[in-house]
Design an enzyme around this catalytic site. Structure first.
Site, PDB file in Angstrom:
ATOM      1  N   CYS A 141       0.858  -1.176   0.000  1.00 12.53           N
ATOM      2  CA  CYS A 141       0.000   0.000   0.000  1.00 12.53           C
ATOM      3  C   CYS A 141       0.894   1.225   0.000  1.00 12.53           C
ATOM      4  CB  CYS A 141      -0.950  -0.024   1.198  1.00 12.53           C
ATOM      5  SG  CYS A 141      -0.109  -0.029   2.791  1.00 12.53           S
ATOM      6  N   HIS A 145      -2.498  10.775   3.315  1.00 12.02           N
ATOM      7  CA  HIS A 145      -3.259   9.524   3.245  1.00 12.02           C
ATOM      8  C   HIS A 145      -4.709   9.830   3.604  1.00 12.02           C
ATOM      9  CE1 HIS A 145      -4.562   5.424   4.178  1.00 12.02           C
ATOM     10  NE2 HIS A 145      -3.446   4.964   3.653  1.00 12.02           N
TER      11      HIS A 145
END
Length: 638
Positions: free
Chosen positions: A26, A561
């Site tokens: 990720c 994020h």
């Protein structure tokens, strides 16, 4: 950094290709599923140049490497291992398939409960506050209209809990959430006797007459009894509903689908629920609660001591979400006097993690370790223990064991003192608003946290060799090489979104909150647009479009994020407006995202804004918290 060397060393430390099932990455982590985690040398992994942390979660071995780097290490990892690239869903599925069926079931239960916790927590806190105000002598608040109104608001989530659970379960199982809501409403319909009044008796419908009688049960019998406060029957019912609905979508012609599928799904699920699932699983739930009651009632707090001792282990294993079922059942049970006696046990165990983690922060000579331990301890005091457990205590082991002992001692005292809560979903300091005895609860927390703190101070000693490897110096293989700074005096990082800025340790993601990925802030967004916080170069836009990394002034490496665990949305609701390598100006739009979609999917929307190399600056300061708009100065690095 030598990416190939890092990848090769990781491969060796995890037990080689034969010990690997799947690999993906990720924005910050390499995510692996191994055949046997006991073949993984965690200490060797942690000492690899480029690895910032290692932990296991939901069957995945997650190796924290960092934004802009993890993708390069991943490419080399595939090359040296001979594996094929996998998506996050592939890894998630592989990890789930590897887990024992009991753990998979409990994880599913957690997936259902976690998104609804805000509603439960809000109601629980309000219930505690309203009840506390109503009990203040001489105030007379309990007799006012305000009290009646606020009591109604506070009780709503618990009175209609099956509906909330049904909607969440339908989302988890892939069904129509509105049909799920119908099933939840059906199970507490006004034509049924309220489940909390079952002791007063209820009527029975005999849909097939009185034939087929077995003992006290008649085939086709439906008890006119609601399922207020029940959990498992609702989840099972909605799971069956979703299976029926998905099957019908495949076989019913499209022109008939709109009305036929909902009709058949609702009616068939209702019959199965009230004839079989409800009676069977509500009975099983009752036996479970009785089992817990018997353990807790072992004399002199011995039962609570045992539960408090093993509670942190269940957190590590991801089993602690099952306690929501136990707590909900206790609150709905007259046998427990509608009191949640599990909450003080969990609270003692969680507060003990705070005590042990704080002791590490006090005793350590490592500035780097202290910057992780102290805020992680603060988080644990509020009931969020993942940063303390995974970032500090479990990694050092002795503090974790000391916390187990402290939690057991506090839980034993709480049991002996007769502590209980009026709600669930909160522990630690927020638990004061739901607990039945504030002075004794204070003593319980002092015992739990105090024992863990003192034991950690006495029995945990810092490993100097481990410290040198972790803390490092300018020539250490684990210390990133100093970066060349440009000629600006300081790097100013502005808010990339409009919203409410919170301290980094309050970001609801254990990895980000712990500081292992760098310092910064979290912002709860009110607008779905992420802009560049400074002039710089985009180095990585995740394929799922939920995260972007860039290099800014003074070579600041900035990670933005969007949301917590939103990688699972696979890009749905996100639109990337830039690509890797793009030169961007302050305020330029980078990503557009749908806040409502994130919420409906059950994920927290907080945007993490982190400088991942913050430890390379002599002066790093968070400038503004609270309400911010795009362009507000939030971080300064010198």
């Amino acid at each position: 950094m030598d990416y190939k060397k890092c990848a090769s060393e990781i491969l060796q430390a995890v037990g080689g290709r034969t010990n690997l099932v799947s690999a993906a990455h990720c924005a910050t982590r390499l995510r692996l599923v191994t055949v046997d985690n006991s073949n993984v040398n965690v200490k060797e992994l942690e000492n690899i140049d480029g690895v910032k942390g290692v932990f296991e979660s939901n069957g995945q071995l997650q190796i924290i490497i960092g934004t802009g780097t993890v993708n390069k290490v991943y490419d080399e990892f595939l090359a040296v291992s001979g594996m094929s690239a996998a998506t996050k869903d592939d890894v998630k599925a592989a990890a789930a398939a590897k887990q024992p069926i009991i753990k998979r079931l409990i994880k599913t239960l957690g997936d259902v409960f976690v998104p609804i916790l805000p509603a439960i927590v809000a109601s629980g806190l309000m219930m505690g506050l309203v009840e506390a105000l109503g009990k203040i002598p001489g105030l007379g608040f309990a007799g006012t209209d305000w009290y009646q109104f606020l009591d109604m608001v506070a009780n709503t989530a618990f009175a209609y809990l099956p509906v909330i659970i049904a909607v969440s379960a339908a989302r988890v199982f892939g069904g129509n959430i509105f049909l799920g809501a119908v099933m939840g409403l059906l199970m507490i319909h006004s034509n049924l006797t309220n489940g909390w009044a079952a002791a007063d008796g209820y009527k029975v419908w005999y849909l097939l007459g009185h034939w087929g009688k077995i003992g006290k049960y008649t085939f086709g019998q439906i008890n006119q009894l609601g399922y207020q406060g029940h959990v498992i029957p609702v989840v099972i019912s909605v799971w069956i509903m979703c299976q029926i609905e998905k099957k019908l979508h495949k076989i019913v012609p499209e022109m008939l689908d709109l009305f036929l599928v909902p009709l058949v799904t609702t009616l068939s699920t209702a019959l199965i629920t009230f004839m079989f699932i409800g009676p069977v699983f509500s009975t099983a739930e009752t036996y479970l609660l009785r089992g817990v009651q018997e353990i807790v009632k072992i004399p002199f707090g011995i039962g609570a001591f045992v539960i408090g001792l093993i509670y942190p282990i269940t957190v590590v294993m991801g089993l602690h979400h099952m306690y929501n079922v136990v707590e909900a059942g206790m609150l709905a049970s007259k046998e427990f006097h509608n009191l949640n006696i599990w909450m003080p046990i969990a609270s003692a165990a969680n507060f003990a993690q705070f005590g042990a983690c704080l002791a590490v922060g006090v005793k350590t000579i490592s500035a780097k370790r202290r910057t992780v331990a102290v805020p992680s301890a603060a988080s644990a005091s509020l009931g969020i223990t993942e940063p303390a457990i995974f970032g500090v205590n479990l990694r050092l082991m002795k503090p974790f064991i000391c916390a187990m002992v402290g939690g057991a001692c506090g839980a034993a005292f709480g049991s002996i003192a007769g502590l209980g809560a009026k709600a669930y979903g909160v522990t630690g300091i927020p638990g004061y608003l739901t607990i039945n005895n504030i002075p004794l609860y204070t003593i319980e927390l002092l015992i739990a946290g105090g024992v863990a703190f003192v034991a950690t101070i006495l029995f945990w000693n810092e490993d100097k060799s481990e410290l040198s490897a972790e803390e490092g110096n300018t020539t250490s293989s684990n210390q990133p090489a100093p970066v060349a700074c440009d000629d600006v005096a300081e790097a100013v990082i502005e808010a990339p979104v409009t919203g409410e800025a919170v301290a980094r340790e309050n970001i609801p993601d254990p990895t980000f909150a712990s500081g292992v990925m760098g310092d910064g802030v979290g912002i709860v967004p009110t607008e779905g647009v992420l802009v560049a916080p400074c002039d710089g170069t985009v180095i990585s836009v995740q394929d799922t479009k939920h995260a972007v990394a860039m290099v800014g002034p003074k070579n600041t490496e900035i990670l933005m994020h969007i949301g917590v665990d939103t990688v699972q949305m696979n890009g749905d609701g996100f639109e990337a407006l830039v690509a890797d390598g793009a030169q961007v100006k302050k305020g330029q739009e980078l990503i557009r995202f749908n806040i409502e979609k994130i919420k409906v999917a059950g994920f927290n929307t907080t945007v993490a804004v982190l400088v991942t190399n913050s430890d390379q600056y002599s002066n790093f300061e968070v400038k503004n918290l609270g309400s911010v708009v795009k362009g507000t100065e939030v971080v300064v690095a010198k």
